[in-house]
Scaffold this motif. Structure first.
Motif, short mmCIF file in Angstrom:
data_model
loop_
_atom_site.label_atom_id
_atom_site.label_comp_id
_atom_site.label_asym_id
_atom_site.label_seq_id
_atom_site.Cartn_x
_atom_site.Cartn_y
_atom_site.Cartn_z
N CYS A 161 0.87 -1.23 -0.08
CA CYS A 161 0.10 -0.13 -0.04
C CYS A 161 0.92 1.11 -0.02
O CYS A 161 2.27 1.26 0.33
N LEU A 162 0.18 2.38 -0.31
CA LEU A 162 0.87 3.64 -0.11
C LEU A 162 0.36 4.56 1.19
O LEU A 162 -0.99 4.24 1.23
N VAL A 163 0.99 5.27 1.86
CA VAL A 163 0.44 5.93 2.73
C VAL A 163 0.79 7.23 2.72
O VAL A 163 2.14 7.59 2.68
N LYS A 164 -0.03 8.30 2.82
CA LYS A 164 0.13 9.58 2.92
C LYS A 164 -0.22 10.27 4.21
O LYS A 164 -1.54 10.03 4.61
N VAL A 165 0.42 11.14 4.76
CA VAL A 165 0.23 11.42 6.10
C VAL A 165 0.36 13.01 6.16
O VAL A 165 1.36 13.63 5.44
N SER A 166 -0.90 13.79 6.49
CA SER A 166 -0.47 15.23 6.67
C SER A 166 -1.06 15.76 7.92
O SER A 166 -1.06 14.78 8.79
N ARG A 167 -1.17 16.72 8.18
CA ARG A 167 -1.37 17.35 9.61
C ARG A 167 -2.58 16.84 10.17
O ARG A 167 -2.50 16.53 11.56
N PHE A 168 -3.70 16.45 9.44
CA PHE A 168 -5.08 16.06 10.10
C PHE A 168 -5.42 14.73 9.60
O PHE A 168 -6.61 14.38 9.86
N LYS A 169 -4.88 14.16 8.60
CA LYS A 169 -5.49 13.24 7.83
C LYS A 169 -4.25 11.87 7.55
O LYS A 169 -3.04 12.43 7.13
N ILE A 170 -4.64 10.94 7.31
CA ILE A 170 -4.11 9.99 6.82
C ILE A 170 -4.47 9.04 5.62
O ILE A 170 -5.88 8.55 6.01
N ALA A 171 -3.98 8.87 4.66
CA ALA A 171 -4.71 8.40 3.37
C ALA A 171 -3.82 7.12 3.19
O ALA A 171 -2.83 6.92 3.32
N ILE A 172 -4.58 5.94 2.96
CA ILE A 172 -4.06 4.68 2.90
C ILE A 172 -4.61 4.35 1.22
O ILE A 172 -5.74 4.09 1.01
N ILE A 173 -3.65 4.08 0.44
CA ILE A 173 -4.03 3.92 -0.98
C ILE A 173 -3.77 2.45 -1.31
O ILE A 173 -2.57 1.93 -1.08
N VAL A 174 -4.70 1.69 -1.61
CA VAL A 174 -4.60 0.35 -1.76
C VAL A 174 -5.10 -0.02 -3.37
O VAL A 174 -5.49 0.85 -4.11
N SER A 175 -4.42 -1.24 -3.83
CA SER A 175 -5.01 -1.63 -5.12
C SER A 175 -6.36 -1.94 -5.86
O SER A 175 -6.22 -1.85 -6.87
N ASN A 176 -7.07 -2.48 -4.86
CA ASN A 176 -8.21 -2.89 -5.27
C ASN A 176 -9.34 -2.70 -3.89
O ASN A 176 -9.10 -2.65 -2.85
N SER A 177 -10.67 -2.89 -4.56
CA SER A 177 -11.71 -2.51 -3.60
C SER A 177 -12.01 -3.80 -2.64
O SER A 177 -12.65 -3.57 -1.66
N ALA A 178 -11.46 -4.71 -3.07
CA ALA A 178 -11.52 -6.17 -1.99
C ALA A 178 -10.78 -5.73 -0.84
O ALA A 178 -11.07 -5.97 0.15
N LEU A 179 -9.76 -5.32 -0.97
CA LEU A 179 -8.62 -5.20 0.03
C LEU A 179 -9.06 -4.15 0.84
O LEU A 179 -9.09 -3.88 2.04
N ALA A 180 -9.82 -2.75 0.04
CA ALA A 180 -10.15 -1.64 0.80
C ALA A 180 -11.44 -2.12 1.77
O ALA A 180 -11.38 -1.70 2.82
N GLY A 181 -12.36 -2.99 1.08
CA GLY A 181 -13.36 -3.44 2.03
C GLY A 181 -12.86 -4.36 3.32
O GLY A 181 -13.28 -4.24 4.57
N ALA A 182 -11.80 -5.21 3.10
CA ALA A 182 -11.30 -6.16 4.32
C ALA A 182 -10.56 -5.13 5.22
O ALA A 182 -10.85 -5.25 6.44
N LEU A 183 -9.76 -4.23 4.94
CA LEU A 183 -9.15 -3.13 5.53
C LEU A 183 -10.23 -2.37 6.50
O LEU A 183 -9.85 -2.05 7.49
N ARG A 184 -11.26 -1.87 5.89
CA ARG A 184 -12.37 -1.42 6.30
C ARG A 184 -12.79 -2.05 7.61
O ARG A 184 -13.04 -1.62 8.94
N GLU A 185 -13.07 -3.24 7.45
CA GLU A 185 -13.46 -4.36 8.64
C GLU A 185 -12.61 -4.38 9.94
O GLU A 185 -13.07 -4.68 11.03
N LYS A 186 -11.32 -4.07 9.63
CA LYS A 186 -10.22 -4.39 10.63
C LYS A 186 -9.56 -2.85 10.97
O LYS A 186 -8.73 -2.62 11.68
N MET A 187 -10.43 -1.83 10.53
CA MET A 187 -9.98 -0.51 10.90
C MET A 187 -9.96 -0.17 12.51
O MET A 187 -9.08 0.52 12.78
N GLU A 188 -10.65 -0.68 13.32
CA GLU A 188 -10.54 -0.62 14.69
C GLU A 188 -9.30 -1.12 15.31
O GLU A 188 -8.81 -0.62 15.91
N THR A 189 -9.00 -2.46 14.73
CA THR A 189 -7.87 -2.93 15.19
C THR A 189 -6.77 -1.83 14.95
O THR A 189 -5.75 -1.78 15.65
#
Length: 80
Positions: free
Chosen positions: A34-62
């Motif tokens: 993945c790629l990660v961009k960190v700014s002052r108030f936000k973190i953007a995680i860039i992933v290659s596909n929507s399946a990974l994005a959905g799976a990551l969303r489920e584990k976001m609290e962890t």
């Protein structure tokens, strides 16, 4: 006059700890990059596909528990 290579050769670039934590989390849990961009108030995680994005969303609290940050986190599907 020094060229850019000589100027930057011995410079240490410290990446924010959030980047390493997020990249390690995704590599360990999903075996993906993945790629990660960190700014002052936000973190953007860039992933290659929507399946990974959905799976990551489920584990976001962890992931948030490991990060210990008040920044908002967004997941973006794009080119890694």
């Amino acid at each position: 006059m020094d060229n850019i290579e000589q100027l930057l050769k011995n410079r240490l670039f410290d990446e924010p700890p959030e980047i390493k934590i997020i990249k390690d989390f995704i590599r360990i849990n999903f075996d993906e990059q993945c790629l990660v961009k960190v700014s002052r108030f936000k973190i953007a995680i860039i992933v290659s596909n929507s399946a990974l994005a959905g799976a990551l969303r489920e584990k976001m609290e962890t992931l948030k528990d490991q990060l210990l940050t008040s920044k908002s986190i967004s997941i973006i599907v794009g080119t890694v």
